[in-house]
Design a protein around this motif. Structure first.
Motif, PDB file in Angstrom:
ATOM      1  N   SER A  35       8.100  -7.485  -3.299  1.00 42.61           N
ATOM      2  CA  SER A  35       6.661  -8.100  -3.437  1.00 42.61           C
ATOM      3  C   SER A  35       6.631  -9.463  -4.027  1.00 42.61           C
ATOM      4  O   SER A  35       7.544 -10.142  -4.593  1.00 42.61           O
ATOM      5  N   LEU A  69       6.153  -2.519  -4.660  1.00 44.61           N
ATOM      6  CA  LEU A  69       5.133  -3.674  -4.109  1.00 44.61           C
ATOM      7  C   LEU A  69       4.341  -4.108  -5.136  1.00 44.61           C
ATOM      8  O   LEU A  69       3.940  -5.230  -5.387  1.00 44.61           O
ATOM      9  N   ARG A  91      -0.379  -5.217   0.522  1.00 46.05           N
ATOM     10  CA  ARG A  91       0.791  -5.669   1.118  1.00 46.05           C
ATOM     11  C   ARG A  91       0.596  -6.783   2.043  1.00 46.05           C
ATOM     12  O   ARG A  91      -0.569  -6.679   2.862  1.00 46.05           O
TER      13      ARG A  91
END
Length: 403
Positions: A35, A69, A91
């Motif tokens: 991420s 994430l 995302r």
């Protein structure tokens, strides 16, 4: 929902739970793409023993770099309240994670339910030694299952031997196709119990330990019979309202999360690609894993519980009476688990997870210091779990010089 338990690198145990396959991390085959960088931090306070905001941020970044994430955490100690986050709320975009955003806490719900059950025993409404048959006649019977031999204590401690039919449903939701099929599922807890009883028991009640969500669906039904109220009403009346947990909800069949919240994702078991699962109904998980909360509220609950604000010393002692679970350094009580940290501090916890969220937590035995961590990549990997366990160990050992 199901789950697995794994703690830091020394722990190997895998457990089942509503929406989670972990007890500090899930063992999975592949990591989700890394991420974005750290995006949010809390007040610039330092703990009394050296674990400060910079240390928390570094630990969160390590969880992000392991493939999570998005992740947020809160550490509350006598030295202050630290909050920080790393990763992204959406995302593919760089969106800050709200420091007290709502998340589905999964099997943390069980600890609330266990506390209510112990309050009811203290009031003389029931006994931990009561059989399931006494309160729910005929419900647990057949294929070798015997509600007369299973006590409330067995339910709360996961020593009933009952098969976990809830886990079968969660497995089906590990693919995007399955999620779209079951995301608005509605099912009566008695139906789930029937699906469990259709299987032979795993072992004789009280002889072993094995995590089963069915135990807490039954506990919720017992609360309803003993009080005349739903388990949700009793949890609200006895815990949520007195502790002023204004951001903790029991949404039933509603698939919506309160704002603010991040988007949550599950890694497809077939393709390894993450897909969004933010819209999800978990009313069928009920007393085993339905609740929604924030790091602030969940921290307040755990500190109140271990701090003696919800149970008498006698009842809290019963809750903290443990049995081994087969994982090094871990034991399980009534709705909570015990572990020893690297510095010798005793910590108590009940991690949980649902499709899209993994929640880890721990609180010191005196209730003075707590840490809550919420991840938004499910089911996660061993590396993510190990990084989370390091954060918990660092935070509690850095803020709690004594046991």
């Amino acid at each position: 929902m199901v789950g697995s338990i794994e703690s830091a690198g020394r722990q190997r145990m895998i457990m089942k739970s509503v929406g989670w396959r972990r007890f500090h991390a899930v063992v999975a085959s592949a990591a989700v793409a890394a991420s974005v960088g750290a995006l949010a931090v809390g007040p610039a306070q330092a703990s009394s023993s050296g674990y400060d905001r910079a240390a928390l941020q570094a630990d969160l970044d390590a969880i992000r770099d392991a493939g999570t994430l998005g992740v947020q955490a809160r550490v509350v100690s006598p030295g202050g309240d630290l909050a920080a986050a790393s990763g992204t709320a959406v995302r593919g975009r760089s969106v800050p994670i709200p420091l007290d955003g709502h998340f589905r806490m999964g099997s943390n719900t069980k600890t609330f339910v266990a506390a209510v059950m112990l309050q009811l025993e203290a009031e003389g409404r029931l006994s931990l030694d009561d059989s399931v048959e006494r309160w729910l006649p005929g419900l647990v019977r057949g294929n070798g299952n015997n509600g007369r031999a299973i006590t409330i204590r067995h339910l709360l401690q996961h020593t009933s031997g009952l098969y976990d039919s809830v886990g079968d449903i969660e497995k089906k939701m590990r693919t995007e196709r399955g999620y779209r099929t079951y995301r608005f599922l509605r099912m009566n807890p008695r139906r789930l119990v029937a699906l469990s009883v259709a299987h032979r028991p795993l072992f004789a009640p009280g002889s072993r330990w094995s995590y089963s969500n069915i135990n807490y669906l039954l506990a919720g039904l017992v609360i309803e019979r003993a009080t005349g109220n739903s388990w949700r009403k009793e949890v609200k009346r006895r815990i949520i309202t007195p502790l002023r947990l204004r951001n903790t909800t029991l949404p039933g069949d509603s698939p919506l999360l309160p704002t603010p919240h991040v988007q949550s994702y599950t890694q497809d078991a077939e393709t390894s690609r993450p897909f969004r699962v933010t819209l999800l109904s978990l009313g069928w998980a009920g007393a085993a894993g339905e609740a929604v909360t924030t790091t602030g509220d969940l921290s307040r609950f755990w500190r109140a519980l271990l701090g003696g604000k919800l149970l008498s010393p006698q009842q809290l002692k019963k809750m903290m009476t443990t049995v081994p679970i087969g994982a090094p350094g871990r034991e399980f009580g009534l709705g909570l688990a015990k572990q020893q940290l690297s510095c010798g501090v005793t910590a108590w916890s009940h991690p949980g997870g649902t499709p899209g969220f993994i929640t880890d937590n721990a609180v010191t035995q005196d209730g003075r210091t707590s840490v809550i961590v919420s991840r938004t990549t499910y089911p996660g990997t061993r590396e993510q779990g190990q990084a989370t366990a390091r954060l918990i160990d660092n935070a509690l050992c850095g803020t709690s010089p004594t046991d």
